[in-house]
Motif scaffolding. Sequence first.
Motif, mmCIF file in Angstrom:
data_model
loop_
_atom_site.group_PDB
_atom_site.id
_atom_site.type_symbol
_atom_site.label_atom_id
_atom_site.label_comp_id
_atom_site.label_asym_id
_atom_site.label_seq_id
_atom_site.Cartn_x
_atom_site.Cartn_y
_atom_site.Cartn_z
ATOM 1 N N LYS A 92 11.943 -11.616 9.662
ATOM 2 C CA LYS A 92 10.917 -12.340 8.635
ATOM 3 C C LYS A 92 9.896 -11.510 8.106
ATOM 4 O O LYS A 92 9.657 -10.418 9.065
ATOM 5 N N VAL A 93 9.374 -11.405 7.069
ATOM 6 C CA VAL A 93 8.448 -10.288 6.619
ATOM 7 C C VAL A 93 6.862 -10.355 7.064
ATOM 8 O O VAL A 93 6.327 -9.457 6.557
ATOM 9 N N GLY A 94 6.496 -11.266 8.006
ATOM 10 C CA GLY A 94 5.319 -11.448 8.382
ATOM 11 C C GLY A 94 4.724 -9.924 8.874
ATOM 12 O O GLY A 94 3.641 -9.643 8.598
ATOM 13 N N ALA A 104 8.599 -4.830 -1.708
ATOM 14 C CA ALA A 104 7.988 -4.002 -0.688
ATOM 15 C C ALA A 104 7.876 -4.285 0.507
ATOM 16 O O ALA A 104 8.426 -3.724 1.492
ATOM 17 N N ILE A 105 7.636 -5.822 0.826
ATOM 18 C CA ILE A 105 7.613 -6.300 2.361
ATOM 19 C C ILE A 105 9.224 -6.471 2.848
ATOM 20 O O ILE A 105 9.182 -6.446 3.877
ATOM 21 N N ARG A 106 10.011 -6.794 1.883
ATOM 22 C CA ARG A 106 11.267 -6.822 2.388
ATOM 23 C C ARG A 106 12.063 -5.494 2.726
ATOM 24 O O ARG A 106 12.651 -5.218 3.828
ATOM 25 N N ALA A 107 11.749 -4.512 1.938
ATOM 26 C CA ALA A 107 12.026 -3.098 2.274
ATOM 27 C C ALA A 107 11.444 -2.446 3.788
ATOM 28 O O ALA A 107 12.149 -1.873 4.488
ATOM 29 N N VAL A 108 10.189 -2.932 3.931
ATOM 30 C CA VAL A 108 9.585 -2.530 5.151
ATOM 31 C C VAL A 108 10.057 -3.261 6.408
ATOM 32 O O VAL A 108 10.468 -2.505 7.304
ATOM 33 N N ILE A 123 1.199 -3.280 6.586
ATOM 34 C CA ILE A 123 0.597 -2.697 5.324
ATOM 35 C C ILE A 123 -0.688 -2.954 5.229
ATOM 36 O O ILE A 123 -1.595 -2.148 4.901
ATOM 37 N N ARG A 124 -0.892 -4.332 5.634
ATOM 38 C CA ARG A 124 -2.437 -4.878 5.278
ATOM 39 C C ARG A 124 -3.618 -4.053 6.357
ATOM 40 O O ARG A 124 -4.587 -3.644 5.921
ATOM 41 N N ALA A 125 -2.907 -4.025 7.629
ATOM 42 C CA ALA A 125 -3.817 -3.391 8.675
ATOM 43 C C ALA A 125 -3.633 -1.984 8.814
ATOM 44 O O ALA A 125 -4.353 -1.182 9.151
#
Length: 237
Positions: free
Chosen positions: A132-134, A192-196, A140-142
């Motif tokens: 899951k993308v959390g 982007a978040i899926r790739a990460v 990324i945010r931190a």
Amino acid sequence: MFYYLLKYVVLGPLLRLSFRPVIEGTEHIPTDGAAIVAGNHLSFSDHFLMPAIIRRRITFLAKAEYFTGPGVKGRLTAAFFRSAGQIPVDRSGKEAGQAAIREGLGVLSKGELLGIYPEGTRSHDGRLYKGKVGVAVMAIRAGVPVVPCAMVGTFEIQPPGKVVPRIKQVTIRFGEPLDFSRYAGLEDEKAAIRAVTDEIMYAILGLSGQEYVDEYASKAKAAQQAEHPGKFPRLRR
């Protein structure tokens, strides 16, 4: 104080003596500063074994059900998780997911280690499921590194439904930290978040050697229970 008492005096030594874990790659865990440790989740025992072998304190986002169970067992479980500094997370919807992200970012803002299982639940069959993308949003945010972790052998010692684990050696592996600074500012971009997230999951896969399933574990569990009602009565989220 209770956390360190458990880790260094009571539970930690007992777990090391009982399961004789083979530990690889602890040099990849930063000695200070915020970071996320992202691991596969095969067993209830994972909650204890991984924190027991890490020198630094690590805070996990734990499912809310651990804090709301009925009876004496439920109260004891809740007391343990609270005393160990674990954070309850409601996993019942999109807003709940946002709340989990806020809690995780709060831990990281203090320069601490955050532990997370990107699959969102224990694997019911030992395979590695879609993340899951959390975890990506928080990384990324931190602006923090993600250390992949693989628990190997914990499914065999305590699969879902087994209360008392078998005494058998397990392996815990940590991989090189993953740097996602190139995605700075893109935590709201789905691609982007899926790739990460996928990069994190494949790093875990490389350490664990599990079979990978490109499907969410919760969905796979529900489908299995629907197809075989009564056969898997104890599969839990």
